[in-house]
Design an enzyme around this catalytic site. Sequence first.
Site, PDB file in Angstrom:
ATOM      1  N   GLY A   1     -11.378  -8.154  -1.187  1.00 12.29           N
ATOM      2  CA  GLY A   1     -10.147  -8.477  -0.474  1.00 12.29           C
ATOM      3  C   GLY A   1      -9.722  -9.922  -0.651  1.00 12.29           C
ATOM      4  O   GLY A   1      -8.564 -10.216  -0.961  1.00 12.29           O
TER       5      GLY A   1
ATOM      6  N   ARG B   1       0.820  -1.217   0.000  1.00 11.57           N
ATOM      7  CA  ARG B   1       0.000   0.000   0.000  1.00 11.57           C
ATOM      8  C   ARG B   1       0.854   1.267   0.000  1.00 11.57           C
ATOM      9  O   ARG B   1       0.446   2.293  -0.546  1.00 11.57           O
ATOM     10  CB  ARG B   1      -0.923   0.010   1.207  1.00 11.57           C
ATOM     11  CG  ARG B   1      -2.033  -0.986   1.043  1.00 11.57           C
ATOM     12  CD  ARG B   1      -2.922  -1.025   2.243  1.00 11.57           C
ATOM     13  NE  ARG B   1      -4.098  -1.821   1.957  1.00 11.57           N
ATOM     14  CZ  ARG B   1      -4.978  -2.183   2.860  1.00 11.57           C
ATOM     15  NH1 ARG B   1      -4.832  -1.818   4.111  1.00 11.57           N
ATOM     16  NH2 ARG B   1      -6.019  -2.903   2.512  1.00 11.57           N
TER      17      ARG B   1
ATOM     18  N   LYS C   1     -21.171 -15.462   1.547  1.00 16.97           N
ATOM     19  CA  LYS C   1     -22.583 -15.242   1.864  1.00 16.97           C
ATOM     20  C   LYS C   1     -23.331 -14.500   0.771  1.00 16.97           C
ATOM     21  O   LYS C   1     -22.864 -13.481   0.272  1.00 16.97           O
ATOM     22  CB  LYS C   1     -22.685 -14.439   3.157  1.00 16.97           C
ATOM     23  CG  LYS C   1     -22.131 -15.180   4.350  1.00 16.97           C
ATOM     24  CD  LYS C   1     -22.208 -14.301   5.563  1.00 16.97           C
ATOM     25  CE  LYS C   1     -21.868 -15.105   6.813  1.00 16.97           C
ATOM     26  NZ  LYS C   1     -21.892 -14.245   8.000  1.00 16.97           N
TER      27      LYS C   1
ATOM     28  N   GLY D   1     -14.119  -3.393   0.900  1.00 10.19           N
ATOM     29  CA  GLY D   1     -15.489  -2.907   1.038  1.00 10.19           C
ATOM     30  C   GLY D   1     -15.818  -1.817   0.024  1.00 10.19           C
ATOM     31  O   GLY D   1     -16.928  -1.749  -0.496  1.00 10.19           O
TER      32      GLY D   1
HETATM   33  P1  ADP Z   1     -14.268 -10.960  -1.294  1.00 10.19           P
HETATM   34  O1  ADP Z   1     -13.483 -10.570  -0.065  1.00 10.19           O
HETATM   35  O2  ADP Z   1     -13.373 -11.180  -2.469  1.00 10.19           O
HETATM   36  O3  ADP Z   1     -15.400 -10.000  -1.581  1.00 10.19           O
HETATM   37  P2  ADP Z   1     -15.919 -12.765   0.185  1.00 10.19           P
HETATM   38  O4  ADP Z   1     -15.454 -12.150   1.453  1.00 10.19           O
HETATM   39  O5  ADP Z   1     -17.311 -12.521  -0.234  1.00 10.19           O
HETATM   40  O6  ADP Z   1     -14.918 -12.396  -1.007  1.00 10.19           O
HETATM   41  O7  ADP Z   1     -15.772 -14.343   0.267  1.00 10.19           O
HETATM   42  C1  ADP Z   1     -14.586 -14.998   0.579  1.00 10.19           C
HETATM   43  C2  ADP Z   1     -14.865 -16.204   1.402  1.00 10.19           C
HETATM   44  O8  ADP Z   1     -15.797 -17.073   0.782  1.00 10.19           O
HETATM   45  C3  ADP Z   1     -13.615 -17.037   1.605  1.00 10.19           C
HETATM   46  O9  ADP Z   1     -13.253 -16.938   2.966  1.00 10.19           O
HETATM   47  C4  ADP Z   1     -14.045 -18.440   1.228  1.00 10.19           C
HETATM   48  O10 ADP Z   1     -13.594 -19.423   2.136  1.00 10.19           O
HETATM   49  C5  ADP Z   1     -15.545 -18.346   1.263  1.00 10.19           C
HETATM   50  N1  ADP Z   1     -16.182 -19.399   0.448  1.00 10.19           N
HETATM   51  C6  ADP Z   1     -16.061 -19.622  -0.860  1.00 10.19           C
HETATM   52  N2  ADP Z   1     -16.744 -20.727  -1.226  1.00 10.19           N
HETATM   53  C7  ADP Z   1     -17.296 -21.234  -0.096  1.00 10.19           C
HETATM   54  C8  ADP Z   1     -18.111 -22.373   0.184  1.00 10.19           C
HETATM   55  N3  ADP Z   1     -18.486 -23.219  -0.763  1.00 10.19           N
HETATM   56  N4  ADP Z   1     -18.495 -22.571   1.456  1.00 10.19           N
HETATM   57  C9  ADP Z   1     -18.095 -21.715   2.434  1.00 10.19           C
HETATM   58  N5  ADP Z   1     -17.353 -20.618   2.225  1.00 10.19           N
HETATM   59  C10 ADP Z   1     -16.946 -20.386   0.980  1.00 10.19           C
HETATM   60 MG    MG Z   2     -13.950 -10.797   2.004  1.00 11.58          MG
END
Ligand code: ADP
Ligand code: MG
Length: 396
Positions: free
Chosen positions: A353, A39, A199, A376
Amino acid sequence: MKKCISDLKNGELQGKRVLVRVDFNVPMDKQKNVTDDMRIRAALPTIRYLADKGSKVILVSHLGRPDGVTEDLRMDPIARRLGELLGRTVRKLDDCIGEGVMAAVSALENGDVVLTENVRFHREEEENDETFSRQLAAIADVYVNDAFGTAHRAHASTEGVARILPGVCGFLIQRELEMMGRSLDDPRRPFVAIIGGAKVSTKIMVIRNLARKVDTLIIGGGMTYTFLKAQGFEVGKSLVEEKFVEQAKGIWAQLKATANLKLIMPADAVITTGLVAGAPSQVVPIDRIPPDMMGVDIGPATVALFKEAIRSAGTILWNGPVGVFEIEPFGRGTNEIARALASSQAVTIVGGGDSASAVEKAGVADRITHISTGGGASLEYLEGKDLPGIAILQDK
Ligand code: ADP
Ligand code: MG
């Protein structure tokens, strides 16, 4: 279009005190060594540009979540690292407002760079307190926001101060707006979005916004199972947000009814008994998950399906890993998708992230067109929201 530092005339920068909000919220070890300076490096082009133009560069950032003045969260180690990177001394001030800071700032020569103390030592920062914003504004003539990661927060140093000082963006934010903005508003088609992650509740707005813009929407990751459950499938012990099953049903119906939108869902899954490395796993068709097993990654048929859409895409936007990539064997699907993006001729944008770390982990970060630096903030941008720290800046 937001005004950038490169849109300012020399006279608007030379000899001026320029307050730059940067994101120096970097990880440190117990001995207070910066363990990842990405960063800090990312902010160098903006800092160098301003110093070269003869500005008095005053950097301000938050670090961690202090409760009042917190010794462990002082900015000194960051000033040292920044100094090494710039090849010059960067003085760290003891505060970011007040007389001492005013005096230090008025003693600066053109082209000097200083870093103020952690802005969150003042509770007023996060409250976006107007008096505090005025005190911040008092130490500068011009405001530059180059902290994309906090642009979705209306804090004093990200928003309040730009109500008082003329505000423009730095090169980091400019690039985010250019890359993400262009891909959302004027994409090379076909435009393919891959939405995964844990989620569904955190991605509802993203899905809604992107469904209006993309040609193909690919759903993967944990949210798959809430959508599947909404359609009456057995999902075993997979991650399901029970409270959102009804909503997922509605969204699914809407997506299905959207004209010219191709929807792709996983065809198979890697299932296991528990979220531990080395747990036995197998691949099953997506509608054959036994009640005592959980889906933790996309299977090979799904990888092939997703890759096919990726191959013909003009623009690919990816947010959310398609499996539990943190646990060794379950990162395979996510890795495959990362590599497919890297080999694609399309404009490739990665936001979020965990998605960014997945791409790093796959070793292909340098072959992605743009990896957004805001977690975020990129999500809110993908939701189509105005980010307060950007909306307040001057237009071209
Ligand atoms: P980002 O930070 O890129 O926006 P998210 O925070 O929404 O992504 O999601 C990342 C998380 O999703 C990871 O910690 C990963 O373990 C979880 N994940 C992905 N697939 C599954 C699954 N099938 N069941 C549970 N968790 C999952
Ligand atoms: Mg995330």
